[in-house]
Scaffold this active site. Structure first.
Site, PDB file in Angstrom:
ATOM      1  N   GLU A 227      24.218  -8.402  -2.458  1.00 53.48           N
ATOM      2  CA  GLU A 227      24.567  -7.976  -0.711  1.00 53.48           C
ATOM      3  C   GLU A 227      23.344  -8.221   0.001  1.00 53.48           C
ATOM      4  O   GLU A 227      23.387  -8.868   1.049  1.00 53.48           O
ATOM      5  CB  GLU A 227      25.028  -6.590  -0.582  1.00 53.48           C
ATOM      6  CG  GLU A 227      26.353  -6.368  -1.120  1.00 53.48           C
ATOM      7  CD  GLU A 227      27.114  -5.189  -0.335  1.00 53.48           C
ATOM      8  OE1 GLU A 227      27.233  -5.093   0.842  1.00 53.48           O
ATOM      9  OE2 GLU A 227      27.506  -4.435  -1.217  1.00 53.48           O
ATOM     10  N   HIS A 243      26.214  -4.344 -28.888  1.00 53.67           N
ATOM     11  CA  HIS A 243      27.620  -4.382 -29.740  1.00 53.67           C
ATOM     12  C   HIS A 243      28.261  -5.691 -29.095  1.00 53.67           C
ATOM     13  O   HIS A 243      29.400  -5.913 -29.890  1.00 53.67           O
ATOM     14  CB  HIS A 243      28.223  -2.905 -29.492  1.00 53.67           C
ATOM     15  CG  HIS A 243      27.529  -1.840 -30.207  1.00 53.67           C
ATOM     16  ND1 HIS A 243      27.607  -1.559 -31.471  1.00 53.67           N
ATOM     17  CD2 HIS A 243      26.711  -1.012 -29.238  1.00 53.67           C
ATOM     18  CE1 HIS A 243      26.888  -0.478 -31.684  1.00 53.67           C
ATOM     19  NE2 HIS A 243      26.215  -0.159 -30.339  1.00 53.67           N
ATOM     20  N   LYS A 337      37.445  -9.036   5.140  1.00 49.60           N
ATOM     21  CA  LYS A 337      38.093  -8.040   5.807  1.00 49.60           C
ATOM     22  C   LYS A 337      38.945  -8.562   6.963  1.00 49.60           C
ATOM     23  O   LYS A 337      39.936  -8.084   7.346  1.00 49.60           O
ATOM     24  CB  LYS A 337      37.172  -6.852   6.131  1.00 49.60           C
ATOM     25  CG  LYS A 337      36.607  -6.190   4.938  1.00 49.60           C
ATOM     26  CD  LYS A 337      35.792  -4.945   5.510  1.00 49.60           C
ATOM     27  CE  LYS A 337      35.074  -4.438   4.208  1.00 49.60           C
ATOM     28  NZ  LYS A 337      34.385  -3.060   4.668  1.00 49.60           N
TER      29      LYS A 337
HETATM   30  C1  F6R Z   1      27.617  -2.396   1.777  1.00 49.42           C
HETATM   31  C2  F6R Z   1      28.944  -2.937   2.318  1.00 49.42           C
HETATM   32  C3  F6R Z   1      30.126  -2.751   1.522  1.00 49.42           C
HETATM   33  C4  F6R Z   1      31.128  -1.680   2.083  1.00 49.42           C
HETATM   34  C5  F6R Z   1      32.401  -1.695   1.644  1.00 49.42           C
HETATM   35  C6  F6R Z   1      33.166  -0.546   2.135  1.00 49.42           C
HETATM   36  O1  F6R Z   1      26.537  -2.409   2.495  1.00 49.42           O
HETATM   37  O2  F6R Z   1      28.823  -3.427   3.212  1.00 49.42           O
HETATM   38  O3  F6R Z   1      29.830  -2.582   0.086  1.00 49.42           O
HETATM   39  O4  F6R Z   1      30.193  -0.328   1.676  1.00 49.42           O
HETATM   40  O5  F6R Z   1      32.835  -2.910   1.988  1.00 49.42           O
HETATM   41  O6  F6R Z   1      33.052  -0.234   3.396  1.00 49.42           O
HETATM   42  P1  F6R Z   1      32.718   1.014   4.113  1.00 49.42           P
HETATM   43  O7  F6R Z   1      31.506   1.600   3.213  1.00 49.42           O
HETATM   44  O8  F6R Z   1      32.712   1.160   5.293  1.00 49.42           O
HETATM   45  O9  F6R Z   1      34.039   2.223   3.548  1.00 49.42           O
END
Ligand code: F6R
Length: 344
Positions: A227, A243, A337
């Site tokens: 990330e 293993h 998302k």
């Molecule tokens: C870490 C990141 C992602 C979010 C994940 C869940 O910086 O951006 O791994 O943590 O997409 O989102 P949240 O944490 O807001 O539930």
């Protein structure tokens, strides 16, 4: 990112205080009643799930009940009224976590929400469950203190885990000392994280932890390189990798020389694992690009875990800088998302 990382000790202190001060409503009575708590489940994704993994490994040494982590829309069938579920989402809007929260509520589980706000805070408050609010405005992965330590505080208050305040104190003091040698103003010759980033540059980092001690730290290093540095990385754990994965170091030749391995070392690793690391290095050291050993510092479990996390977090940011990349934005996650929300 560098500033947030520098402030990790202060974040850990604040996170602990928030967990200790959080209003838990009737939870202590409910948990202490005949029904009690038979297992602890943390549900979350990405940067919000890693605190659950850290908790699971942390609790392993002392808890008399099992701890598990769920990274999915639904919870396993055994979750019910005797399960304490921590629903963790930094944004409070991650769809899998909101769905798992609904599932936990349907099954009558005891729930605590840990979030900076969003729908999760609204739902849990409306349903009368405790909500531990942490400050927003940073990336979830930089909020590792906020998304881990309050859970230990709550579990301590419920009598499920022992008092960890001395460990928190040691961890914060250690991180304060470490940042002088890991931070941006410390030159590469004395800065372990900068040295590791240099080794990782244009190579494929492969992080080897150990089951029960540094397994989550290995996951964390991999995730942070993914990330922050926008780079591929992999992890595995001793003794399991002895293993299977060890045999995979014969092919493909051009790739093997570009692997940069890290062995994470902790004083609580099983003595046989120490021997395994040594022999593994002797057997495969020539085949891969390089192997570095990174040792945990500190005395308590919490301090040791966080000392390794700190080294990896800084290394991932320096690797981003070597690649000329801003470590903070995670555009592919954001785009994914967004696309998913349009695909309803
Ligand atoms: C870490 C990141 C992602 C979010 C994940 C869940 O910086 O951006 O791994 O943590 O997409 O989102 P949240 O944490 O807001 O539930």
């Amino acid at each position: 990112m560098l500033e947030v990382l520098w402030n990790l000790p202060e974040q850990c202190e604040e996170a602990w205080q928030r967990g200790m001060a959080a209003a838990l409503g009737s939870l202590p009575e409910v948990c202490g009643s005949g029904e009690g708590v038979a297992q602890v489940m943390v549900t979350g994704l990405g940067g919000s799930a890693i605190g659950g993994d850290l908790l699971r490994v942390y609790a392993q040494e002392e808890a008399s009940i099992p701890f598990a982590v769920n990274r999915d829309y639904l919870l396993p069938a055994y979750v019910g009224p005797r399960t304490l579920v921590f629903a963790v989402s930094y944004s409070g809007n991650t769809e899998e976590t909101l769905s798992a929260y609904d599932d936990a509520r349907r099954r009558g589980a005891k729930i605590v929400a840990l979030t900076s706000g969003g729908r999760l805070a609204e739902k849990a408050a409306a349903d009368g469950f405790p909500v531990i609010l942490v400050p927003g405005g940073i990336s979830p992965r930089s909020a590792s203190g906020y998304l881990f330590l309050p859970m230990i505080a709550v579990l301590q208050r419920l009598g499920i885990l022992a008092d960890a305040s001395a460990q928190v104190e040691e961890a914060c003091a250690l991180l304060r000392r470490m940042r002088e040698n890991l931070g941006p103003s410390c030159p590469e010759e004395e800065n372990l994280s900068k040295q590791l980033a240099r080794k990782f540059y244009q190579r494929l980092p492969v992080i080897y932890g150990t089951s029960g001690t540094t397994e989550t730290v290995a996951v964390r290093w991999k995730g942070q390189i993914n990330e922050n540095s926008k780079a591929m990385a992999y992890y595995n754990v001793f003794p399991e990798l002895n293993h299977n994965e060890i045999v995979g170091t014969e092919k493909p030749d051009p790739l093997l020389q570009r692997l940069e391995l890290v062995f994470l070392v902790d004083s609580a690793d099983h003595p046989r694992v120490q021997a395994r690391r040594q022999i593994t290095q002797e057997l495969i050291g020539e085949r891969v690009g390089g192997i570095s050993w990174v040792e945990a510092q500190g005395t308590s479990r919490l301090a040791r875990i966080y000392s390794l996390i700190y080294v990896g977090d800084y290394a991932s940011v320096y690797l981003a800088l070597l690649y000329g990349i801003d470590p903070t934005p995670v555009r592919l996650i954001d785009r994914l998302k967004q696309r998913l929300s349009e695909a309803r």
